[in-house]
Design an enzyme around this catalytic site. Structure first.
Site, PDB file in Angstrom:
ATOM      1  N   GLY A 179       0.605  -1.171  -0.031  1.00 37.67           N
ATOM      2  CA  GLY A 179      -0.021  -0.135  -0.038  1.00 37.67           C
ATOM      3  C   GLY A 179       1.127   1.267   0.030  1.00 37.67           C
ATOM      4  CB  THR A 211      -5.427 -11.834   1.188  1.00 32.35           C
ATOM      5  OG1 THR A 211      -4.392 -11.822   0.153  1.00 32.35           O
ATOM      6  CG2 THR A 211      -6.439 -10.737   1.385  1.00 32.35           C
ATOM      7  CB  THR A 237      -3.099 -11.323  -4.409  1.00 30.86           C
ATOM      8  OG1 THR A 237      -2.094 -10.745  -4.855  1.00 30.86           O
ATOM      9  CG2 THR A 237      -3.378 -12.498  -5.582  1.00 30.86           C
ATOM     10  CG  LEU A 250      -5.086 -15.664  -8.077  1.00 29.91           C
ATOM     11  CD1 LEU A 250      -6.242 -16.511  -7.932  1.00 29.91           C
ATOM     12  CD2 LEU A 250      -4.263 -15.494  -6.902  1.00 29.91           C
ATOM     13  CG  LEU A 282       6.223 -14.563 -13.155  1.00 28.50           C
ATOM     14  CD1 LEU A 282       5.969 -13.328 -12.244  1.00 28.50           C
ATOM     15  CD2 LEU A 282       7.306 -14.389 -14.205  1.00 28.50           C
ATOM     16  CB  CYS A 323       3.333 -13.740  -3.836  1.00 27.15           C
ATOM     17  SG  CYS A 323       3.362 -11.959  -3.020  1.00 27.15           S
ATOM     18  CG  PHE A 339      11.837 -14.471  -0.906  1.00 26.62           C
ATOM     19  CD1 PHE A 339      11.690 -13.168  -0.302  1.00 26.62           C
ATOM     20  CD2 PHE A 339      11.399 -14.463  -2.291  1.00 26.62           C
ATOM     21  CE1 PHE A 339      10.888 -12.209  -1.014  1.00 26.62           C
ATOM     22  CE2 PHE A 339      10.865 -13.398  -2.735  1.00 26.62           C
ATOM     23  CZ  PHE A 339      10.582 -12.117  -2.127  1.00 26.62           C
ATOM     24  CE  LYS A 340      12.824 -10.042  -4.449  1.00 22.07           C
ATOM     25  NZ  LYS A 340      11.988  -9.647  -5.622  1.00 22.07           N
ATOM     26  NE  ARG A 351      18.507 -19.024  -4.331  1.00 16.57           N
ATOM     27  CZ  ARG A 351      17.026 -19.157  -4.653  1.00 16.57           C
ATOM     28  NH1 ARG A 351      16.676 -19.308  -5.996  1.00 16.57           N
ATOM     29  NH2 ARG A 351      16.185 -19.318  -3.647  1.00 16.57           N
TER      30      ARG A 351
HETATM   31  C1  UGA Z   1       6.416 -11.897  -7.376  1.00 14.56           C
HETATM   32  C2  UGA Z   1       6.341 -11.443  -8.540  1.00 14.56           C
HETATM   33  O1  UGA Z   1       7.561 -11.424  -9.528  1.00 14.56           O
HETATM   34  C3  UGA Z   1       5.600 -10.330  -8.884  1.00 14.56           C
HETATM   35  O2  UGA Z   1       5.388  -9.881 -10.048  1.00 14.56           O
HETATM   36  C4  UGA Z   1       4.325 -10.025  -7.902  1.00 14.56           C
HETATM   37  O3  UGA Z   1       3.576  -8.974  -7.957  1.00 14.56           O
HETATM   38  C5  UGA Z   1       4.788 -10.265  -6.559  1.00 14.56           C
HETATM   39  O4  UGA Z   1       5.246 -11.809  -6.530  1.00 14.56           O
HETATM   40  C6  UGA Z   1       3.275 -10.453  -5.875  1.00 14.56           C
HETATM   41  O5  UGA Z   1       2.421 -11.029  -5.957  1.00 14.56           O
HETATM   42  O6  UGA Z   1       3.270  -9.491  -4.782  1.00 14.56           O
HETATM   43  P1  UGA Z   1       8.306 -11.374  -5.407  1.00 14.56           P
HETATM   44  O7  UGA Z   1       7.523 -12.444  -4.670  1.00 14.56           O
HETATM   45  O8  UGA Z   1       9.123  -9.846  -5.070  1.00 14.56           O
HETATM   46  O9  UGA Z   1       7.532 -11.283  -6.606  1.00 14.56           O
HETATM   47  O10 UGA Z   1       9.830 -12.103  -5.856  1.00 14.56           O
HETATM   48  P2  UGA Z   1      10.537 -12.552  -7.316  1.00 14.56           P
HETATM   49  O11 UGA Z   1      11.351 -11.684  -7.716  1.00 14.56           O
HETATM   50  O12 UGA Z   1       9.459 -12.754  -8.601  1.00 14.56           O
HETATM   51  O13 UGA Z   1      11.084 -13.810  -6.933  1.00 14.56           O
HETATM   52  C7  UGA Z   1      10.429 -15.098  -6.396  1.00 14.56           C
HETATM   53  C8  UGA Z   1      10.966 -16.303  -6.117  1.00 14.56           C
HETATM   54  O14 UGA Z   1      11.590 -16.995  -7.217  1.00 14.56           O
HETATM   55  C9  UGA Z   1      12.452 -15.818  -5.453  1.00 14.56           C
HETATM   56  O15 UGA Z   1      12.835 -16.862  -4.197  1.00 14.56           O
HETATM   57  C10 UGA Z   1      13.782 -16.234  -6.458  1.00 14.56           C
HETATM   58  O16 UGA Z   1      15.040 -16.403  -5.985  1.00 14.56           O
HETATM   59  C11 UGA Z   1      12.911 -17.228  -7.291  1.00 14.56           C
HETATM   60  N1  UGA Z   1      13.453 -17.045  -8.720  1.00 14.56           N
HETATM   61  C12 UGA Z   1      13.141 -16.279  -9.612  1.00 14.56           C
HETATM   62  C13 UGA Z   1      14.168 -18.182  -9.256  1.00 14.56           C
HETATM   63  O17 UGA Z   1      14.546 -19.418  -8.431  1.00 14.56           O
HETATM   64  N2  UGA Z   1      14.635 -18.294 -10.460  1.00 14.56           N
HETATM   65  C14 UGA Z   1      14.362 -17.331 -11.460  1.00 14.56           C
HETATM   66  O18 UGA Z   1      14.948 -17.483 -12.626  1.00 14.56           O
HETATM   67  C15 UGA Z   1      13.593 -16.285 -10.956  1.00 14.56           C
END
Ligand code: UGA
Length: 444
Positions: free
Chosen positions: A2, A77, A117, A206, A212, A261, A323-324, A418
């Site tokens: 927000g 949520t 969401t 969703l 992704l 998410c 997580f990243k 990684r």
């Molecule tokens: C994700 C989506 O990318 C956003 O578009 C969305 O708005 C958001 O969720 C949400 O619904 O709030 P986020 O959770 O911040 O964003 O993280 P990402 O950058 O998407 O990464 C998610 C996970 O996937 C991480 O653990 C990352 O390390 C992993 N990942 C990502 C991989 O293992 N390999 C990849 O090639 C990309």
């Protein structure tokens, strides 16, 4: 979500007045201080620019509702942990409370925007609650899901791939959608603003996350084939991703996806499929989550196999718990699963992370003494048999690995979850190196 969203709107729409409210007074206080409650690059400057100009923070939720024409709801949520649909369905209690609060406080018509969401058709349920009062104000529920990612929130909000706004196909519905489009039009090119029906908008959010996550699970499944056959997952990603129909992003193999998410939204979709009598479709999506859990377990399996079938009593330094990279967020981090399984094998786990140690302590509290925490990676590696890299933080790429190696028990192992490190250099120093989806560089 927000705060950053509204701050970007405030920057671009000087003639609007934005009020951000929360039940948590400490958070509202923090938004008006030098230390914002969330860290996002660029957010400090953004808030400083707009604070008390046309961006205000308040705990007086009733007043903010009363005075508003448009109410954006971005309460959380989470996945339900109890009762029907536990572990899959979304817990809508905060949303419903907010809807009731709007109904109670409002004296004029409002456009109510779903930013959180939500499961498909939530807008209908919310509409019913909002109109339970019978007479009085009219509430038009519009869906406007957010696609920004953590760590790039401001950038994503400033330059979104698209803005999605879903409303009812009625004169009131179309007018409400238009009122939200008017805001975004201030900085988003018109061709990137899509308007749809409410259900499509709710479902698209969703589906976007499910796609992704599915890409990550797909490339992780391929990484297992690579390890078995001698192929290299990074070479395969490159070759496959150069097809413009596939695209190169989100094809990095690793220990799996995390974050607040992906799992939640897929399970939400699984629940939706189940409740619509679509078990085959539910199973298809459930497999994306199962493959993610498998990848973490497979990684731990590799550690055990390579370390002569036992890690009991061995010190394993875990580099990265978030997580990243560039966030302290550990929600659903694969590191939670990996550390849990290593602790079960009686390894002596030392967790290291530049930002996430407080959350890690909380997440791993059930493991008790099996885990310890250390901010300094050199200290974490002292006397360790192995390093397991779980988050691709830049600082872990830049360590003096000769120094790390010298302080470790030999043979020294690196498990690069990684594929972030320079494997050849590590091997030359003396490490036995095990990446994901690539051939190991080992002397054993
Ligand atoms: C994700 C989506 O990318 C956003 O578009 C969305 O708005 C958001 O969720 C949400 O619904 O709030 P986020 O959770 O911040 O964003 O993280 P990402 O950058 O998407 O990464 C998610 C996970 O996937 C991480 O653990 C990352 O390390 C992993 N990942 C990502 C991989 O293992 N390999 C990849 O090639 C990309």
């Amino acid at each position: 979500m927000g705060g950053p969203t509204i701050a970007v709107m405030a920057r671009h729409c000087p003639e609007y007045r934005f009020v951000v409210t929360d039940v948590d007074a400490a958070k509202i206080q923090a938004w008006q201080s030098d230390r914002l409650p969330v860290y996002e690059p660029g957010l400090d400057e953004l808030v400083a620019q707009t604070l008390n100009r046309n961006l205000f923070f308040s705990t007086d939720i009733s007043r903010a509702i009363r005075e508003a024409d448009i109410v954006f709801v971005s309460v959380n949520t989470p996945t339900k942990t109890f009762g029907r649909g536990a572990g899959r369905a979304a817990d809508l209690q905060y949303w419903e409370k907010t809807a009731r609060h709007i109904l109670e406080a409002a004296t004029t018509d409002k456009v109510v925007v779903e930013k959180s969401t939500l499961p498909v058709r939530t807008a209908a349920a919310m509409g019913r609650i909002l109109h339970a009062g019978g007479d009085g104000a009219h509430f038009e529920v519009v869906s406007n899901p957010e696609f920004m990612a953590e760590g790039t929130a401001v950038e994503d909000l400033e330059k979104p791939d698209r803005v999605l706004i879903g409303g009812r196909n009625t004169p009131e519905g179309r007018a409400a959608v238009e009122s939200v489009v008017d805001i975004y039009r201030h900085w988003v090119p018109p061709e990137k603003i899509i308007t749809t029906g409410v259900w499509s908008s709710e479902l698209s959010k969703l589906v976007a996350n499910a796609f992704l996550a599915q890409r990550v699970s797909s490339i992780n499944a391929v990484s297992a084939i690579c390890e078995a056959t001698g192929a290299d997952v990074q070479e395969v990603s490159l070759a496959v991703g150069m097809d413009r129909r596939i695209g190169s992003r989100f094809l990095e193999a690793g220990v799996g996806f995390g974050g607040s998410c992906f799992r939640k939204d897929i399970l939400n979709m699984v629940y939706l499929c189940e409740s619509q009598g679509l078990p085959e479709v539910a199973n298809y999506w459930r497999q994306v989550v199962a493959a993610n859990d498998y990848q973490a377990a497979r990684f731990v399996g590799m550690i055990i196999d390579r370390m002569f079938n036992t890690v009991a009593g061995k010190r394993i330094a875990v580099f990265g718990f978030a997580f990243k990279p560039d966030t302290g967020d550990t929600r659903d981090s694969p590191a939670i699963r990996v550390c849990g399984q290593l602790a079960e094998e009686r390894a002596d786990v030392v967790v290291c992370d530049p930002e996430a140690l407080a959350n890690a302590r909380h997440d791993l509290a059930p493991l008790g003494d099996a885990v310890s925490f250390e901010e300094d990676p050199y200290r974490a590696a002292e006397g360790a048999h192995a390093i397991a890299l779980l988050t691709g933080w830049q600082q872990y790429r830049e360590l003096d690995y000769q120094r790390v190696f010298d302080a470790m028990i030999k043979p020294a192992f690196v498990f690069d979850g990684r594929n972030a490190l320079d494997h050849r250099q590590l091997f030359e120093i003396g490490f036995n190196v095990y990446p994901v989806g690539k051939q190991p560089l080992s002397r054993l």
